[in-house]
Design a protein around this motif. Structure first.
Motif, mmCIF file in Angstrom:
data_model
loop_
_atom_site.group_PDB
_atom_site.id
_atom_site.type_symbol
_atom_site.label_atom_id
_atom_site.label_comp_id
_atom_site.label_asym_id
_atom_site.label_seq_id
_atom_site.Cartn_x
_atom_site.Cartn_y
_atom_site.Cartn_z
ATOM 1 N N ARG A 1 0.835 -1.201 0.000
ATOM 2 C CA ARG A 1 0.000 0.000 0.000
ATOM 3 C C ARG A 1 0.871 1.252 0.000
ATOM 4 O O ARG A 1 0.654 2.192 -0.747
ATOM 5 N N GLU B 1 1.026 4.130 -2.782
ATOM 6 C CA GLU B 1 0.762 5.529 -2.429
ATOM 7 C C GLU B 1 1.935 6.408 -2.816
ATOM 8 O O GLU B 1 1.772 7.503 -3.345
ATOM 9 N N ILE C 1 -19.226 4.922 -20.169
ATOM 10 C CA ILE C 1 -18.992 3.855 -19.188
ATOM 11 C C ILE C 1 -17.591 3.961 -18.605
ATOM 12 O O ILE C 1 -17.393 3.873 -17.386
ATOM 13 N N THR D 1 -17.309 7.176 -16.231
ATOM 14 C CA THR D 1 -17.990 7.052 -14.939
ATOM 15 C C THR D 1 -17.291 6.008 -14.064
ATOM 16 O O THR D 1 -17.201 6.172 -12.849
ATOM 17 N N THR D 2 -16.779 4.962 -14.690
ATOM 18 C CA THR D 2 -16.056 3.956 -13.903
ATOM 19 C C THR D 2 -14.732 4.517 -13.404
ATOM 20 O O THR D 2 -14.353 4.283 -12.254
ATOM 21 N N SER E 1 -15.375 6.422 -10.478
ATOM 22 C CA SER E 1 -15.671 5.523 -9.362
ATOM 23 C C SER E 1 -14.406 4.878 -8.805
ATOM 24 O O SER E 1 -14.393 4.381 -7.683
ATOM 25 N N LEU E 2 -13.359 4.856 -9.609
ATOM 26 C CA LEU E 2 -12.059 4.354 -9.149
ATOM 27 C C LEU E 2 -11.260 5.475 -8.483
ATOM 28 O O LEU E 2 -10.084 5.312 -8.196
ATOM 29 N N GLY E 3 -11.908 6.618 -8.301
ATOM 30 C CA GLY E 3 -11.228 7.726 -7.639
ATOM 31 C C GLY E 3 -10.383 8.558 -8.582
ATOM 32 O O GLY E 3 -9.574 9.373 -8.146
ATOM 33 N N LYS F 1 -32.495 -6.203 -21.747
ATOM 34 C CA LYS F 1 -31.349 -6.697 -20.975
ATOM 35 C C LYS F 1 -31.014 -5.758 -19.815
ATOM 36 O O LYS F 1 -30.034 -5.969 -19.103
ATOM 37 N N ASN F 2 -31.808 -4.692 -19.665
ATOM 38 C CA ASN F 2 -31.603 -3.741 -18.572
ATOM 39 C C ASN F 2 -30.248 -3.034 -18.639
ATOM 40 O O ASN F 2 -29.618 -2.766 -17.606
ATOM 41 N N THR G 1 -27.827 -0.003 -18.833
ATOM 42 C CA THR G 1 -27.942 1.367 -18.352
ATOM 43 C C THR G 1 -28.203 2.304 -19.531
ATOM 44 O O THR G 1 -27.583 2.165 -20.580
ATOM 45 N N LEU H 1 -26.398 7.376 -17.689
ATOM 46 C CA LEU H 1 -24.942 7.538 -17.708
ATOM 47 C C LEU H 1 -24.551 9.019 -17.708
ATOM 48 O O LEU H 1 -23.581 9.410 -17.047
ATOM 49 N N LEU I 1 -25.117 10.295 -14.232
ATOM 50 C CA LEU I 1 -24.047 9.790 -13.374
ATOM 51 C C LEU I 1 -22.758 10.570 -13.596
ATOM 52 O O LEU I 1 -22.072 10.951 -12.646
ATOM 53 N N ASP J 1 -22.970 13.774 -11.937
ATOM 54 C CA ASP J 1 -22.986 13.553 -10.498
ATOM 55 C C ASP J 1 -21.581 13.250 -9.972
ATOM 56 O O ASP J 1 -21.213 13.632 -8.862
ATOM 57 N N LEU J 2 -20.789 12.540 -10.793
ATOM 58 C CA LEU J 2 -19.445 12.120 -10.370
ATOM 59 C C LEU J 2 -18.375 13.138 -10.779
ATOM 60 O O LEU J 2 -17.185 12.857 -10.694
#
Lengths: 83, 197
Positions: free
Chosen positions: B30, B34, B63, B66-67, B70-72, B136-137, B139, B144, B147, B150-151
């Motif tokens: 870690r 870092e 995609i 946004t991912t 989400s990974l920062g 198939k639902n 997104t 997107l 999102l 939002d992100l």
């Protein structure tokens, strides 16, 4: 550790959702947790099996365990330092 | 035995403790990550270009961005040429698929290009893909885009293409900013992850 022994602070239900939603929802929910607290994710997206461990590793959160349960993929993740 | 040069910093003593336990190894790894990240913030940045304006090609940049968020990571998408469709207020109508010249597109029965070129085939193919995605639902583009905003994904529309196509700032969804090649490159030069989609 049996998954039933793990107490989750929050449960994210991502059943029926596809990429990227399980990861996005997990990341969002994890933001609200304190270091050391546990999040439980339930997903039906087979991609989660690869994506959630990759997300955890990349964000410094710990994947405690994951297992399949009646067609669902269940993950327990512990929030890491700065994760 | 190998000892990390930063082992001391992370409070791992190997004296009298020749076998590192798992927690100690994790701490070292870690700390190394870092340290590397701190030295190289490019690992935490993604700059994408979206240049295509079809329904199928609207997905990858949204995609991935946004991912990445989400990974920062700090993520941004530069929409240029037909990619502007994705952030146009009318994206729902503008984003279509064309079966013409796309042999990879799944069809219920094989069809020659001559048939696919007939009037009405484009809308039929678009409807087919939309209903398949719904079933198939998958997104939706709307979700997107919500999102992404939002992100805090940076959404930058290419001013030059806007001018060339006759678009105004008002034609685009809330949250879109405007810029040129330098706006993208200024971000891209600090990002390890750059993709032209």
């Amino acid at each position: 550790m049996a998954s039933t022994d793990i107490e989750a602070k929050v449960v994210v239900d991502a059943r029926g959702l596809l990429c990227p939603m399980p990861v996005v929802k997990t990341a969002k929910a994890m933001k609200e947790l304190q270091t050391g607290e546990v999040l439980k994710l339930i997903s039906t997206d087979r991609g989660s099996v690869a994506d959630i461990p990759a997300w955890a590793e990349s964000t410094n959160n710990e994947l405690i365990e994951w297992h399949e349960e009646a067609g669902d993929f269940v993950f327990h993740l512990r929030k890491g330092q700065g994760g | 035995m190998y000892t990390s040069p930063r082992a001391k910093l992370v409070n791992v003593s190997t004296i009298g403790n020749p076998v590192l336990d798992e927690e100690a190894v994790r701490r070292i790894v870690r700390s190394e990550i870092e340290h590397a990240d701190a030295k190289d913030p490019g690992t935490a940045s993604a700059a994408l270009i979206a240049s295509k304006g079809t329904l199928d090609w609207a997905y990858p940049p949204l995609i991935l961005a946004t991912t990445a968020a989400s990974l920062g990571m700090e993520a941004s998408i530069f929409f240029t040429f037909y990619g502007l469709n994705i952030v146009h207020k009318d994206y729902d109508r503008l984003l279509k698929v064309s079966p013409l010249g796309n042999p990879a597109m799944p069809m219920p029965v094989p069809m020659p290009n001559l048939v696919l070129g007939l009037p009405g085939m484009g809308p039929i193919a678009t409807k087919m893909m939309q209903s398949k995605f719904r079933r198939k639902n998958v997104t939706t583009i709307r979700e997107l885009l919500d999102l992404a905003r939002d992100l805090d994904v940076g959404l930058i529309a290419c001013q030059m293409t806007m001018d060339a196509f006759g678009y105004k700032a008002d034609d685009f969804i809330q949250g879109v900013r405007f810029g040129g090649a330098a706006a993208f490159l200024a971000k891209a030069r600090k990002a390890h992850l750059t993709l032209f989609i």
